[in-house]
Scaffold this motif. Structure first.
Motif, PDB file in Angstrom:
ATOM      1  N   GLY A 183       0.805  -1.212   0.000  1.00 59.89           N
ATOM      2  CA  GLY A 183       0.000   0.000   0.000  1.00 59.89           C
ATOM      3  C   GLY A 183       0.836   1.259   0.000  1.00 59.89           C
ATOM      4  O   GLY A 183       0.567   2.205  -0.756  1.00 59.89           O
ATOM      5  N   TYR A 184       1.857   1.302   0.849  1.00 63.22           N
ATOM      6  CA  TYR A 184       2.721   2.484   0.922  1.00 63.22           C
ATOM      7  C   TYR A 184       3.443   2.729  -0.409  1.00 63.22           C
ATOM      8  O   TYR A 184       3.547   3.874  -0.866  1.00 63.22           O
ATOM      9  CB  TYR A 184       3.753   2.311   2.028  1.00 63.22           C
TER      10      TYR A 184
ATOM     11  N   THR B  43       2.532   1.944  -3.383  1.00 61.08           N
ATOM     12  CA  THR B  43       1.582   2.457  -4.366  1.00 61.08           C
ATOM     13  C   THR B  43       1.388   3.961  -4.183  1.00 61.08           C
ATOM     14  O   THR B  43       1.357   4.724  -5.154  1.00 61.08           O
ATOM     15  CB  THR B  43       0.228   1.741  -4.233  1.00 61.08           C
ATOM     16  N   VAL B  44       1.289   4.382  -2.927  1.00 60.75           N
ATOM     17  CA  VAL B  44       1.135   5.809  -2.623  1.00 60.75           C
ATOM     18  C   VAL B  44       2.378   6.584  -3.046  1.00 60.75           C
ATOM     19  O   VAL B  44       2.299   7.618  -3.731  1.00 60.75           O
ATOM     20  CB  VAL B  44       0.872   6.022  -1.117  1.00 60.75           C
TER      21      VAL B  44
ATOM     22  N   ALA C 180      -2.744  10.110   2.047  1.00 61.06           N
ATOM     23  CA  ALA C 180      -2.852   8.742   1.552  1.00 61.06           C
ATOM     24  C   ALA C 180      -2.119   7.755   2.459  1.00 61.06           C
ATOM     25  O   ALA C 180      -2.589   6.636   2.689  1.00 61.06           O
ATOM     26  CB  ALA C 180      -2.311   8.659   0.129  1.00 61.06           C
TER      27      ALA C 180
ATOM     28  N   THR D 120      -4.270   7.243   5.549  1.00 61.45           N
ATOM     29  CA  THR D 120      -5.425   6.402   5.223  1.00 61.45           C
ATOM     30  C   THR D 120      -5.017   4.944   5.077  1.00 61.45           C
ATOM     31  O   THR D 120      -5.688   4.040   5.591  1.00 61.45           O
ATOM     32  CB  THR D 120      -6.095   6.896   3.931  1.00 61.45           C
ATOM     33  N   GLU D 121      -3.908   4.705   4.399  1.00 56.56           N
ATOM     34  CA  GLU D 121      -3.434   3.325   4.227  1.00 56.56           C
ATOM     35  C   GLU D 121      -3.058   2.711   5.569  1.00 56.56           C
ATOM     36  O   GLU D 121      -3.277   1.518   5.806  1.00 56.56           O
ATOM     37  CB  GLU D 121      -2.232   3.294   3.282  1.00 56.56           C
ATOM     38  N   SER D 122      -2.523   3.507   6.482  1.00 58.86           N
ATOM     39  CA  SER D 122      -2.162   3.007   7.811  1.00 58.86           C
ATOM     40  C   SER D 122      -3.404   2.536   8.565  1.00 58.86           C
ATOM     41  O   SER D 122      -3.397   1.467   9.182  1.00 58.86           O
ATOM     42  CB  SER D 122      -1.448   4.108   8.607  1.00 58.86           C
TER      43      SER D 122
ATOM     44  N   ARG E  72      -6.162   1.553   7.264  1.00 57.11           N
ATOM     45  CA  ARG E  72      -6.656   0.343   6.596  1.00 57.11           C
ATOM     46  C   ARG E  72      -5.888  -0.890   7.081  1.00 57.11           C
ATOM     47  O   ARG E  72      -6.468  -1.965   7.269  1.00 57.11           O
ATOM     48  CB  ARG E  72      -6.509   0.490   5.082  1.00 57.11           C
ATOM     49  N   GLU E  73      -4.576  -0.734   7.270  1.00 50.99           N
ATOM     50  CA  GLU E  73      -3.780  -1.871   7.746  1.00 50.99           C
ATOM     51  C   GLU E  73      -4.126  -2.228   9.187  1.00 50.99           C
ATOM     52  O   GLU E  73      -4.104  -3.398   9.568  1.00 50.99           O
ATOM     53  CB  GLU E  73      -2.287  -1.564   7.607  1.00 50.99           C
TER      54      GLU E  73
ATOM     55  N   GLU F 204     -11.419   4.515   6.521  1.00 52.23           N
ATOM     56  CA  GLU F 204     -11.396   5.753   5.753  1.00 52.23           C
ATOM     57  C   GLU F 204     -12.041   6.904   6.524  1.00 52.23           C
ATOM     58  O   GLU F 204     -11.556   8.045   6.490  1.00 52.23           O
ATOM     59  CB  GLU F 204     -12.106   5.547   4.420  1.00 52.23           C
TER      60      GLU F 204
END
Length: 215
Positions: free
Chosen positions: A88-89, A91-92, A105, A108-110, A112-113, A197
């Motif tokens: 994820g990271y 990709t960001v 971003a 947000t990804e954090s 989600r994890e 989110e």
């Protein structure tokens, strides 16, 4: 990435047995999820193979058919979490967004994890400082250094481009964001009424815009 603050006594040696069968991916995932919950709740050193087996409703000897040791289970739990985190990271970071969008971003990804791997995050926070002394867990230290570089680079770029205040202490800001994001693993529960989110949006609003009414 969480900043581990707790250290634990050395784990007692665990008897190792060679796996004799290969469980289905679904069953393996179920057993690892159970083990992660037990590790997170009781601590790695206090957790025995028998405790994991009891939680899974099976005999301890049967668990050895799937994993050769509790160390192997822990390593797979943490590697899976970190692999998905970096997917994820990366990709960001590869999207080359502006600094604020990159920060948003990453936050947000954090979250989600944390939603996907809450128990693994809790284990990392409690155990990694002790675990990195072992060769098989050296990758935890490597990931932490990579994590710090990604966040500091984003903050420094934001200051240089005039997106963030020029008097911002980027290292202090990094530590604040890191700790306040990942501590959510101690209270967040999937399905608790807020999506990752939604939590990220509220968090970013407070960090980037404050909580006072704007006039």
């Amino acid at each position: 990435m969480p900043n581990p603050k707790e250290q634990n006594a050395s784990a007692a040696p665990t008897a190792k047995k060679k796996p004799q069968v290969s469980p289905s991916p679904e069953r393996r995932g179920e057993l690892l999820a159970i083990a992660a919950d037990v590790f997170a709740e009781q601590g790695y050193n206090a957790t025995t193979v028998r405790k994991i087996a009891d939680a899974a409703g099976m005999l301890a000897g049967s668990l050895y058919y799937h994993f050769d040791s509790k160390e192997s289970m822990l390593e797979e739990i943490l590697r899976t979490f970190l692999t998905e985190l970096w997917d994820g990271y990366d990709t960001v970071l590869q999207a080359q967004l502006d600094p604020r969008a990159t920060l948003e971003a990453l936050v947000t990804e954090s979250f989600r994890e944390i939603d996907r791997h809450r128990a693994a995050v809790a284990i990392y926070q409690k155990e990694s400082r002790h675990l990195v002394a072992q060769q098989r867990f050296q990758y935890l230290s490597d990931s932490q250094q990579r994590f710090e570089k990604a966040w500091l680079t984003t903050l420094e770029r934001g200051v240089a481009e005039g997106v963030f205040r020029d008097d911002l202490d980027v290292r202090l800001a990094y530590r604040f964001v890191r700790d306040t994001v990942w501590v959510a693993a101690s209270w967040y529960r999937p399905g608790g009424g807020h999506s990752p989110e939604e939590i990220a949006r509220q968090y970013l609003s407070m960090v980037l815009d404050g909580i006072s009414v704007r006039t």
